[in-house]
Design a protein around this motif. Structure first.
Motif, PDB file in Angstrom:
ATOM      1  N   ARG A 269       0.828  -1.213   0.000  1.00 52.45           N
ATOM      2  CA  ARG A 269       0.000   0.000   0.000  1.00 52.45           C
ATOM      3  C   ARG A 269       0.862   1.263   0.000  1.00 52.45           C
ATOM      4  O   ARG A 269       0.570   2.235  -0.695  1.00 52.45           O
ATOM      5  CB  ARG A 269      -0.938  -0.001   1.202  1.00 52.45           C
ATOM      6  CG  ARG A 269      -2.156  -0.892   1.041  1.00 52.45           C
ATOM      7  CD  ARG A 269      -3.040  -0.825   2.265  1.00 52.45           C
ATOM      8  NE  ARG A 269      -3.527   0.532   2.501  1.00 52.45           N
ATOM      9  CZ  ARG A 269      -4.652   1.027   1.999  1.00 52.45           C
ATOM     10  NH1 ARG A 269      -5.410   0.257   1.227  1.00 52.45           N
ATOM     11  NH2 ARG A 269      -5.039   2.248   2.269  1.00 52.45           N
ATOM     12  N   VAL A 270       1.927   1.244   0.786  1.00 53.71           N
ATOM     13  CA  VAL A 270       2.826   2.400   0.832  1.00 53.71           C
ATOM     14  C   VAL A 270       3.493   2.602  -0.523  1.00 53.71           C
ATOM     15  O   VAL A 270       3.555   3.732  -1.040  1.00 53.71           O
ATOM     16  CB  VAL A 270       3.884   2.211   1.939  1.00 53.71           C
ATOM     17  CG1 VAL A 270       4.907   3.347   1.907  1.00 53.71           C
ATOM     18  CG2 VAL A 270       3.218   2.160   3.311  1.00 53.71           C
ATOM     19  N   LEU A 271       4.000   1.528  -1.128  1.00 46.18           N
ATOM     20  CA  LEU A 271       4.659   1.644  -2.428  1.00 46.18           C
ATOM     21  C   LEU A 271       3.684   2.087  -3.510  1.00 46.18           C
ATOM     22  O   LEU A 271       4.055   2.849  -4.419  1.00 46.18           O
ATOM     23  CB  LEU A 271       5.295   0.301  -2.811  1.00 46.18           C
ATOM     24  CG  LEU A 271       6.514  -0.121  -1.985  1.00 46.18           C
ATOM     25  CD1 LEU A 271       7.003  -1.491  -2.423  1.00 46.18           C
ATOM     26  CD2 LEU A 271       7.637   0.907  -2.117  1.00 46.18           C
ATOM     27  N   ARG A 272       2.445   1.633  -3.438  1.00 44.22           N
ATOM     28  CA  ARG A 272       1.453   2.053  -4.426  1.00 44.22           C
ATOM     29  C   ARG A 272       1.189   3.550  -4.316  1.00 44.22           C
ATOM     30  O   ARG A 272       1.094   4.256  -5.336  1.00 44.22           O
ATOM     31  CB  ARG A 272       0.147   1.278  -4.220  1.00 44.22           C
ATOM     32  CG  ARG A 272      -0.976   1.703  -5.172  1.00 44.22           C
ATOM     33  CD  ARG A 272      -2.229   0.861  -4.953  1.00 44.22           C
ATOM     34  NE  ARG A 272      -3.297   1.288  -5.842  1.00 44.22           N
ATOM     35  CZ  ARG A 272      -4.192   2.226  -5.534  1.00 44.22           C
ATOM     36  NH1 ARG A 272      -4.144   2.816  -4.336  1.00 44.22           N
ATOM     37  NH2 ARG A 272      -5.135   2.562  -6.392  1.00 44.22           N
ATOM     38  N   ALA A 273       1.088   4.066  -3.085  1.00 40.76           N
ATOM     39  CA  ALA A 273       0.832   5.496  -2.897  1.00 40.76           C
ATOM     40  C   ALA A 273       1.982   6.335  -3.447  1.00 40.76           C
ATOM     41  O   ALA A 273       1.758   7.353  -4.122  1.00 40.76           O
ATOM     42  CB  ALA A 273       0.620   5.792  -1.416  1.00 40.76           C
ATOM     43  N   VAL A 274       3.222   5.909  -3.194  1.00 45.85           N
ATOM     44  CA  VAL A 274       4.371   6.661  -3.698  1.00 45.85           C
ATOM     45  C   VAL A 274       4.458   6.554  -5.220  1.00 45.85           C
ATOM     46  O   VAL A 274       4.770   7.531  -5.911  1.00 45.85           O
ATOM     47  CB  VAL A 274       5.668   6.155  -3.036  1.00 45.85           C
ATOM     48  CG1 VAL A 274       6.867   6.940  -3.554  1.00 45.85           C
ATOM     49  CG2 VAL A 274       5.574   6.277  -1.531  1.00 45.85           C
ATOM     50  N   THR A 275       4.168   5.370  -5.768  1.00 43.58           N
ATOM     51  CA  THR A 275       4.230   5.177  -7.216  1.00 43.58           C
ATOM     52  C   THR A 275       3.184   6.029  -7.925  1.00 43.58           C
ATOM     53  O   THR A 275       3.454   6.597  -8.994  1.00 43.58           O
ATOM     54  CB  THR A 275       4.026   3.692  -7.567  1.00 43.58           C
ATOM     55  OG1 THR A 275       5.001   2.908  -6.885  1.00 43.58           O
ATOM     56  CG2 THR A 275       4.164   3.467  -9.067  1.00 43.58           C
ATOM     57  N   LEU A 276       1.987   6.132  -7.363  1.00 37.98           N
ATOM     58  CA  LEU A 276       0.954   6.975  -7.961  1.00 37.98           C
ATOM     59  C   LEU A 276       1.401   8.427  -8.025  1.00 37.98           C
ATOM     60  O   LEU A 276       1.050   9.164  -8.964  1.00 37.98           O
ATOM     61  CB  LEU A 276      -0.342   6.870  -7.148  1.00 37.98           C
ATOM     62  CG  LEU A 276      -1.093   5.538  -7.238  1.00 37.98           C
ATOM     63  CD1 LEU A 276      -2.281   5.526  -6.283  1.00 37.98           C
ATOM     64  CD2 LEU A 276      -1.565   5.298  -8.677  1.00 37.98           C
ATOM     65  N   SER A 277       2.187   8.851  -7.052  1.00 36.63           N
ATOM     66  CA  SER A 277       2.714  10.207  -7.077  1.00 36.63           C
ATOM     67  C   SER A 277       3.830  10.357  -8.105  1.00 36.63           C
ATOM     68  O   SER A 277       3.896  11.351  -8.829  1.00 36.63           O
ATOM     69  CB  SER A 277       3.229  10.593  -5.688  1.00 36.63           C
ATOM     70  OG  SER A 277       3.885  11.834  -5.702  1.00 36.63           O
TER      71      SER A 277
END
Length: 324
Positions: A175-183
């Motif tokens: 979830r953390v990596l997905r949030a950073v990747t979306l940014s």
């Protein structure tokens, strides 16, 4: 657990440079925390690798029961005369194997479901996010206990215990990596790479992943800590690895054979202290990595270093100015 909170809270402040991130910028700055953490972790890892070749057979039984630490037995013996020092060497190796296997697999899983899904978007991202959320809301400890109890005891090896612990350790990181990747995927340099016709795999490897290295490194360290503590918990419940030594199985055997009642502190204190020392070392390393992830934490740390580099008179003067 504390590192997870700092990670999730620091997601909005992850601010990679507008261009490609240099390798030097991804490395933690040398600090007392990092030096001490690497030194302690390095000694324990070296002991886990070399130690089993230098000690006697940990299963060898003797008539020297509950012997105190001495020149013959550096950490004494247990209720069957087995050498605790030898068991500690093999137990440290077993726990670190589980820790690193869980760390590697959990990091790969979180990268696939978080980074790949976040960049591709659409149905792939929705499907990955749904699966991640389902895994995330399942109670971790009960699930691990049920799986560990379902597996026959004679089949519980180190790798199987590692796989069981991996099931509940990757979803939060994804979830953390997905949030950073979306940014990151909306940054100008990533958009320019897409417009220029670069392939998806190259954009992920060259443009996205270098900016995620600090986050993934922190998650890898935390996964190792979680795995070692999780294995100790499972072993203490009697669901640990069978036929091999880990720090958790040592604690379980000491508890089962009433080492505390017998006053055999040398049986349960060393494995507990080894877990505490290695966890503290990884936490210190994680704090150094957090300084890269969170710019505010990095700036406050540098300010503190500058302050402690001042003389006593200068510090007193600054305190007086702050009071005004």
């Amino acid at each position: 657990m504390a590192s997870t909170t700092s990670l999730e809270g620091s997601v909005p402040s992850v601010a990679p440079s507008p261009g490609r991130t240099s390798i030097a910028a991804l490395l933690p700055s040398r600090s007392p925390k990092l030096v001490v953490g690497l030194a302690i972790a390095g000694v324990i890892i070296a002991w886990a690798i070399v130690g089993p070749f230098l000690v006697r057979d940990p299963n060898a039984i003797s008539t020297d029961w509950f012997a105190h630490p001495s020149a013959a037995h550096w950490l004494g013996t247990n209720q069957t005369g087995q050498d605790v020092w030898s068991q500690l060497a093999y137990g440290t190796r077993g726990s670190l194997i589980i820790g690193f296997v869980v760390g590697i697999i959990a990091t790969v899983f979180s990268g696939v479901f978080g980074v790949l899904g976040g960049y591709i978007g659409g149905a792939v991202d929705e499907g990955f996010a749904l699966f991640t959320n389902v895994v995330l809301v399942i109670p971790g400890l009960p699930l691990v206990i049920v799986i560990g109890n379902y597996v026959p005891q004679n089949h519980r090896g180190l790798l199987l215990i590692a796989l069981v612990l991996t099931i509940t350790s990757w979803a939060g990181s994804a979830r953390v990596l997905r949030a950073v990747t979306l940014s990151l995927r909306n940054r100008d340099y990533v958009a320019a790479s897409r417009v220029s016709g670069e392939k998806t795999w190259r954009i992920l490897v060259v443009e996205i992943l270098p900016n995620l290295v600090p986050v993934m490194a922190s998650q890898f360290v935390f996964a190792i800590i979680f795995a070692i503590l999780g294995e100790a918990g499972l072993s203490f419940l009697g669901l640990g690895a069978n036929g091999t030594f880990t720090l958790g199985t040592m604690l379980f055997q000491a508890y089962n054979d009433l080492a505390l009642t017998q006053g055999a502190w040398w049986w349960f204190v060393p494995p507990g202290l080894m877990i505490a020392l290695f966890g503290a070392a990884l936490s210190l390393i994680n704090f150094s990595i957090d300084e890269i992830i969170n710019p505010k934490l990095r700036n406050s740390t540098r300010a503190a270093r500058r302050k402690w580099g001042l003389t006593a008179a200068q510090i007193h003067r600054l305190e007086q100015e702050n009071l005004k």
